[in-house]
Design a protein around this motif. Sequence first.
Motif, PDB file in Angstrom:
ATOM      1  N   HIS A 291      28.354  35.121  33.911  1.00 54.42           N
ATOM      2  CA  HIS A 291      29.721  35.749  34.180  1.00 54.42           C
ATOM      3  C   HIS A 291      29.496  37.455  34.594  1.00 54.42           C
ATOM      4  N   ARG A 292      28.065  37.538  33.964  1.00 54.64           N
ATOM      5  CA  ARG A 292      27.679  39.251  34.879  1.00 54.64           C
ATOM      6  C   ARG A 292      27.484  39.683  35.436  1.00 54.64           C
ATOM      7  N   LEU A 293      26.963  38.430  36.352  1.00 55.23           N
ATOM      8  CA  LEU A 293      26.454  38.666  37.815  1.00 55.23           C
ATOM      9  C   LEU A 293      27.168  38.385  38.561  1.00 55.23           C
ATOM     10  N   LEU A 294      28.343  37.051  38.441  1.00 55.98           N
ATOM     11  CA  LEU A 294      29.794  37.323  39.049  1.00 55.98           C
ATOM     12  C   LEU A 294      30.782  38.464  38.761  1.00 55.98           C
ATOM     13  N   ASP A 295      30.868  39.386  37.523  1.00 56.41           N
ATOM     14  CA  ASP A 295      31.104  40.302  37.841  1.00 56.41           C
ATOM     15  C   ASP A 295      30.478  41.505  38.432  1.00 56.41           C
TER      16      ASP A 295
ATOM     17  N   ILE B 176      29.563  36.228  49.259  1.00 58.22           N
ATOM     18  CA  ILE B 176      29.311  36.622  47.855  1.00 58.22           C
ATOM     19  C   ILE B 176      30.778  36.829  47.138  1.00 58.22           C
ATOM     20  N   GLY B 177      31.858  37.250  48.440  1.00 63.74           N
ATOM     21  CA  GLY B 177      32.950  36.572  47.066  1.00 63.74           C
ATOM     22  C   GLY B 177      33.397  35.781  46.403  1.00 63.74           C
ATOM     23  N   ILE B 178      32.944  34.244  47.559  1.00 64.23           N
ATOM     24  CA  ILE B 178      33.545  32.620  47.060  1.00 64.23           C
ATOM     25  C   ILE B 178      34.018  32.512  46.360  1.00 64.23           C
ATOM     26  N   THR B 179      32.565  32.812  45.001  1.00 63.68           N
ATOM     27  CA  THR B 179      32.269  32.563  43.425  1.00 63.68           C
ATOM     28  C   THR B 179      33.248  33.444  42.618  1.00 63.68           C
ATOM     29  N   PRO B 180      33.027  34.590  42.678  1.00 60.55           N
ATOM     30  CA  PRO B 180      34.491  35.442  41.730  1.00 60.55           C
ATOM     31  C   PRO B 180      36.019  35.050  42.040  1.00 60.55           C
ATOM     32  N   ALA B 181      35.764  35.492  43.064  1.00 61.87           N
ATOM     33  CA  ALA B 181      37.874  34.067  43.973  1.00 61.87           C
ATOM     34  C   ALA B 181      37.181  33.592  42.902  1.00 61.87           C
ATOM     35  N   MET B 182      36.746  32.213  43.188  1.00 59.61           N
ATOM     36  CA  MET B 182      37.131  31.152  42.718  1.00 59.61           C
ATOM     37  C   MET B 182      37.350  31.114  40.804  1.00 59.61           C
ATOM     38  N   ARG B 183      36.490  31.605  40.584  1.00 60.04           N
ATOM     39  CA  ARG B 183      36.248  32.439  39.355  1.00 60.04           C
ATOM     40  C   ARG B 183      37.660  32.646  38.957  1.00 60.04           C
ATOM     41  N   ARG B 184      38.364  33.675  39.196  1.00 60.66           N
ATOM     42  CA  ARG B 184      39.600  34.498  39.216  1.00 60.66           C
ATOM     43  C   ARG B 184      40.225  33.741  39.792  1.00 60.66           C
ATOM     44  N   GLY B 185      40.509  32.604  40.496  1.00 61.43           N
ATOM     45  CA  GLY B 185      41.434  32.094  40.792  1.00 61.43           C
ATOM     46  C   GLY B 185      42.660  32.409  41.618  1.00 61.43           C
ATOM     47  N   ALA B 186      41.816  33.325  43.194  1.00 60.92           N
ATOM     48  CA  ALA B 186      42.118  34.197  43.905  1.00 60.92           C
ATOM     49  C   ALA B 186      41.662  33.458  44.852  1.00 60.92           C
ATOM     50  N   HIS B 187      41.506  32.053  44.964  1.00 61.87           N
ATOM     51  CA  HIS B 187      41.465  31.669  46.828  1.00 61.87           C
ATOM     52  C   HIS B 187      42.310  30.534  46.682  1.00 61.87           C
TER      53      HIS B 187
END
Length: 181
Positions: free
Chosen positions: A19-23, A71-82
Amino acid sequence: PVRIPPRTQGLAQMQRAYHRLLDVLEYIPGLLIGLIAIAIGCDVALRNLGFIGLKGMLEIIEYALFALTFIGITPAMRRGAHVSVDILLMRAHGNARRMLSVLIGLLSIAVSAMVCYSAWSALGDAWSSGAMVYKNFIFPEWILFAVILGGMLLFTVELLRQLVHKARDKNPASPHETISV
């Protein structure tokens, strides 16, 4: 104090590190977009003042857009911003919704894993052949495939993580729930 078994502690530490990496990763696309905007502004200003534009600017922007996507695909998926097409999920209820959600998750993992395999294969070929990209900038081609592979590996991990959550959830509240972190 409650004593946590060592195996659970290790898993918890891995989850925190993930989670820190994705942050950190979720700020990079915004930073790149900001830099692109500044670069375009500088290029336009230089051209309007009669100077030659910044050499290689279009190429830099292309690579920045490419990188920010993976780079942004996974953080977006985690936050539901996809973007989610959930026509079938909206019509399903209860166990049918959960099963359909799990099936979609499995298909997503399969596609993501195939992209990872393809990127790995292309990276290996580019590495072993010493292939180079020749444009305004010259660099090893494997770097592009490494960006794809890294982004898609993280994406696959996130899909797996969300699949486990969906499979455990007996009563999903929404068709496209995300996991709070």
